[in-house]
Design an enzyme around this catalytic site. Structure first.
Site, PDB file in Angstrom:
ATOM      1  N   LEU A 153      31.268 -44.608  11.676  1.00 55.54           N
ATOM      2  CA  LEU A 153      30.109 -45.047  12.436  1.00 55.54           C
ATOM      3  C   LEU A 153      30.032 -46.561  12.312  1.00 55.54           C
ATOM      4  O   LEU A 153      30.428 -47.123  11.290  1.00 55.54           O
ATOM      5  CB  LEU A 153      28.815 -44.423  11.892  1.00 55.54           C
ATOM      6  CG  LEU A 153      28.668 -42.909  11.976  1.00 55.54           C
ATOM      7  CD1 LEU A 153      27.362 -42.474  11.280  1.00 55.54           C
ATOM      8  CD2 LEU A 153      28.666 -42.433  13.422  1.00 55.54           C
ATOM      9  N   ASP A 154      29.516 -47.229  13.340  1.00 57.35           N
ATOM     10  CA  ASP A 154      29.328 -48.669  13.271  1.00 57.35           C
ATOM     11  C   ASP A 154      28.399 -49.018  12.112  1.00 57.35           C
ATOM     12  O   ASP A 154      27.574 -48.208  11.686  1.00 57.35           O
ATOM     13  CB  ASP A 154      28.717 -49.199  14.564  1.00 57.35           C
ATOM     14  CG  ASP A 154      29.668 -49.102  15.745  1.00 57.35           C
ATOM     15  OD1 ASP A 154      30.886 -48.985  15.513  1.00 57.35           O
ATOM     16  OD2 ASP A 154      29.183 -49.126  16.891  1.00 57.35           O
ATOM     17  N   ARG A 155      28.518 -50.246  11.630  1.00 55.46           N
ATOM     18  CA  ARG A 155      27.661 -50.720  10.532  1.00 55.46           C
ATOM     19  C   ARG A 155      26.183 -50.409  10.803  1.00 55.46           C
ATOM     20  O   ARG A 155      25.454 -49.951   9.927  1.00 55.46           O
ATOM     21  CB  ARG A 155      27.838 -52.236  10.356  1.00 55.46           C
ATOM     22  CG  ARG A 155      26.908 -52.846   9.323  1.00 55.46           C
ATOM     23  CD  ARG A 155      26.725 -54.341   9.564  1.00 55.46           C
ATOM     24  NE  ARG A 155      27.952 -55.077   9.362  1.00 55.46           N
ATOM     25  CZ  ARG A 155      28.297 -55.687   8.217  1.00 55.46           C
ATOM     26  NH1 ARG A 155      27.466 -55.624   7.178  1.00 55.46           N
ATOM     27  NH2 ARG A 155      29.434 -56.337   8.126  1.00 55.46           N
TER      28      ARG A 155
END
Length: 346
Positions: A153-155
């Site tokens: 998942l993105d930051r």
């Protein structure tokens, strides 16, 4: 393919050696794909890396081309080194664990946590936390720099994730994510808050994605991009004419970088507070009532959350399902939107 095609045994210093005699069923197949079929633990990506690294020989000669086409009667020897120590170091970072057994761990990733070390984010990542929590059992699983990781998942995207604790789990889970639920039980659902009111209550966005030629940090819809398909349906609509916000649930049929963010922007409904793909909507916040403005300004990230994850357990074959509740920042936004609609009896 015969069940006894491959023989596996332990070599010196813990290395794993696999002996394969190419039969008629394997003949003509790719080296990497064929080895992945007869080997029950290592993933195809891991096998490809080993081939490129010179760990595979055919009839006594090293073959470093994963696409090599096999011939019946050839003898393949794969020598897999023992798991390497992971470059990331363990860090005592608290984890919100939703489930754990000896094969895998499911966590609720918080906003701001990077999944694996990268330039600019060498520590404080999920990998660092997993190495501390799982100990030596995780090192080398699925590779050195991303041990245990099968998806990301993105930051600034929160929500549910699964990580593998064994090579068997890594291989099985990686295959499920590669399939994207097309033929198997993998299920991923995301909650997104987007600007505007979608024309339909549900829809499918089929638009290939690739790197933006003008900004290497962004993805964009491109004819020569990789296939990308997002399904969405509306969960709730908020606001008044002039400042609509819609809560949608998105399901991925592919897993491209920033896929939901780019696709929703592509159809004219970028994610709320997305500084990369909704920069043109920055002034739209001026039309919102103060009670809604405050939680949006407090977000500091795109309004996106990985809410649901389902998959088949790599050993028991049980279909598992997990949910991660909205984090406090998105829950505050949702509460504010609902309170506004109640107050004005929309």
């Amino acid at each position: 393919m015969a069940e006894n095609t491959a023989e596996e045994f332990e070599g010196e210093e813990g290395e794993v050696q696999v002996l394969v005699i190419v039969d008629a069923d394997m003949a003509g197949g790719r080296l990497d794909a064929s080895l992945a079929k007869v080997h029950t633990v290592l993933s195809r990506n891991r096998i490809k890396d080993l081939i490129l690294g010179g760990a595979v020989s055919i009839n006594g000669a090293t073959v470093s081309e994963p696409k090599y086409r096999l011939t019946a009667g050839e003898t393949i020897v794969l020598v897999a080194p023992p798991p390497e120590d992971a470059e990331p170091h363990p860090e005592n970072i608290p984890l919100d664990i939703l489930y754990e057994d000896d094969q895998l761990i499911v966590i609720n990733k918080p906003v701001g946590m990077v999944v694996h070390p990268a330039p600019g984010s060498p520590d404080g990542t999920l990998v660092n936390a997993l190495l501390f929590h799982c100990g030596d059992s995780l090192q080398g699983i699925g590779g050195v720099k991303r041990p245990g990781i099968v998806h990301r998942l993105d930051r600034d995207t929160s929500g549910v994730m699964v990580a593998a604790k064994t090579e068997t789990a890594h291989k099985h889970l990686s295959e499920q994510f590669a399939d994207h639920g097309r033929t198997g039980p993998l299920h991923r659902a995301y909650i997104a808050y987007v600007w505007g009111s979608t024309e339909t209550a549900k829809g499918t966005i089929d638009a290939p994605l690739g790197r933006d030629q003008n900004n290497r940090l962004k993805q964009t819809v491109r004819k020569d991009g990789r296939e990308a398909i997002t399904h969405y349906f509306v969960e709730a609509r908020f606001g008044d004419p002039g400042w609509d916000i819609t809560r949608v649930q998105c399901h991925l049929e592919t897993g491209r970088t920033h896929q939901i963010r780019v696709h929703m922007a592509h159809i004219g409904h970028p994610l709320v507070a997305d500084s990369v793909y909704a920069s043109g909507y920055a002034t739209k916040i001026n039309k919102l009532p103060p009670d809604v403005v405050a939680p949006i300004q407090a977000l500091g990230r795109q309004a996106l959350h990985a809410a649901e994850l389902g998959f088949e357990h790599p050993v028991s074959k049980e279909e598992m399902f997990f949910e991660a509740p909205l984090p406090p920042d998105l829950q505050a936004l949702d509460d504010a939107l609902q309170e506004y609609d109640k107050a004005f009896a929309r």
